[in-house]
Design an enzyme around this catalytic site. Structure first.
Site, PDB file in Angstrom:
ATOM      1  N   VAL A  90       0.877  -1.170   0.000  1.00  0.00           N
ATOM      2  CA  VAL A  90       0.000   0.000   0.000  1.00  0.00           C
ATOM      3  C   VAL A  90       0.912   1.217   0.000  1.00  0.00           C
ATOM      4  CG1 VAL A  90      -1.736   1.303   1.287  1.00  0.00           C
ATOM      5  CG2 VAL A  90      -1.869  -1.201   1.199  1.00  0.00           C
ATOM      6  N   GLY A  98      -6.597   1.217   6.800  1.00  0.00           N
ATOM      7  CA  GLY A  98      -7.285  -0.071   6.786  1.00  0.00           C
ATOM      8  C   GLY A  98      -7.220  -0.805   5.464  1.00  0.00           C
ATOM      9  N   GLY A 100      -4.504  -2.081   3.851  1.00  0.00           N
ATOM     10  CA  GLY A 100      -3.660  -3.274   3.961  1.00  0.00           C
ATOM     11  C   GLY A 100      -4.422  -4.419   4.608  1.00  0.00           C
ATOM     12  N   ASN A 127      11.584  -5.383   8.882  1.00  0.00           N
ATOM     13  CA  ASN A 127      10.333  -4.651   8.656  1.00  0.00           C
ATOM     14  C   ASN A 127       9.398  -4.779   9.868  1.00  0.00           C
ATOM     15  OD1 ASN A 127       8.144  -3.309   7.594  1.00  0.00           O
ATOM     16  ND2 ASN A 127       8.177  -4.404   5.643  1.00  0.00           N
ATOM     17  N   TYR A 134       1.109  -7.894  10.959  1.00  0.00           N
ATOM     18  CA  TYR A 134       0.733  -9.285  10.720  1.00  0.00           C
ATOM     19  C   TYR A 134       0.403  -9.999  12.028  1.00  0.00           C
ATOM     20  CZ  TYR A 134       2.829  -8.455   6.100  1.00  0.00           C
ATOM     21  OH  TYR A 134       3.149  -7.963   4.857  1.00  0.00           O
TER      22      TYR A 134
END
Length: 163
Positions: A90, A98, A100, A127, A134
């Protein structure tokens, strides 16, 4: 008025945008030297009779500003197909709204609807924002697995070992 977020299947007309987003992703990951994809090669692999991968576009107010590219794999342990998310991106100006989450959960929904036994992806170890994102969605980092990769001349040499 809040922005309207949507996800949709990519079309052939999206390929130039996908390629531009791939270049942005490569720049973010400091991997621009690895990008050899072209509009033509993406068309040949994403929109052929037996596509190698599929893509979703993430849009803000109708404008594509992100994508998710995924493909089917297989788990011998589960004896079921799975989906591998190759790339999720993104544009920075649209992160945090929101989109992603909408993209990654849309691919999860596809995996669920196809009866997949798992849905997985990789993330660069530096990252931290992506790792946190995640994990916030319930993903588990598998620290005991390492990716092995063969490309270019090494792939050619390995292929010739079997002859």
């Amino acid at each position: 008025m809040p922005a309207t977020l949507t996800t949709r299947a990519a079309t052939e007309a999206d390929v130039p945008t996908i390629l531009a987003l791939i270049h942005e992703l490569a720049e973010y990951e400091k991997l621009t030297h690895e990008v050899v994809a072209t509009v033509e090669s993406l068309l040949e692999t994403l929109f052929c009779p037996n596509p190698s991968a599929e893509a979703l576009m993430g849009c803000v107010d109708g404008k594509a500003v992100g994508f998710a590219l995924y493909f089917q794999n297989y788990s011998t342990f589960l004896a079921r197909p799975g989906l591998h998310l190759e790339d999720l991106y993104v544009q920075p100006a649209h992160r945090g709204c929101g989109l992603g989450k909408a993209l990654i959960t849309a691919v999860a929904r596809i995996a669920y609807e196809r009866g997949c036994g798992r849905y997985e992806w990789t993330v660069l170890d530096w990252n931290t924002p992506a790792i946190r994102f995640y994990e916030s969605l319930g993903a588990e980092m598998k620290s005991d697995w390492r990716i092995m990769r063969v490309t270019g001349p090494a792939l050619t040499a390995m292929a010739k070992l079997s002859t």
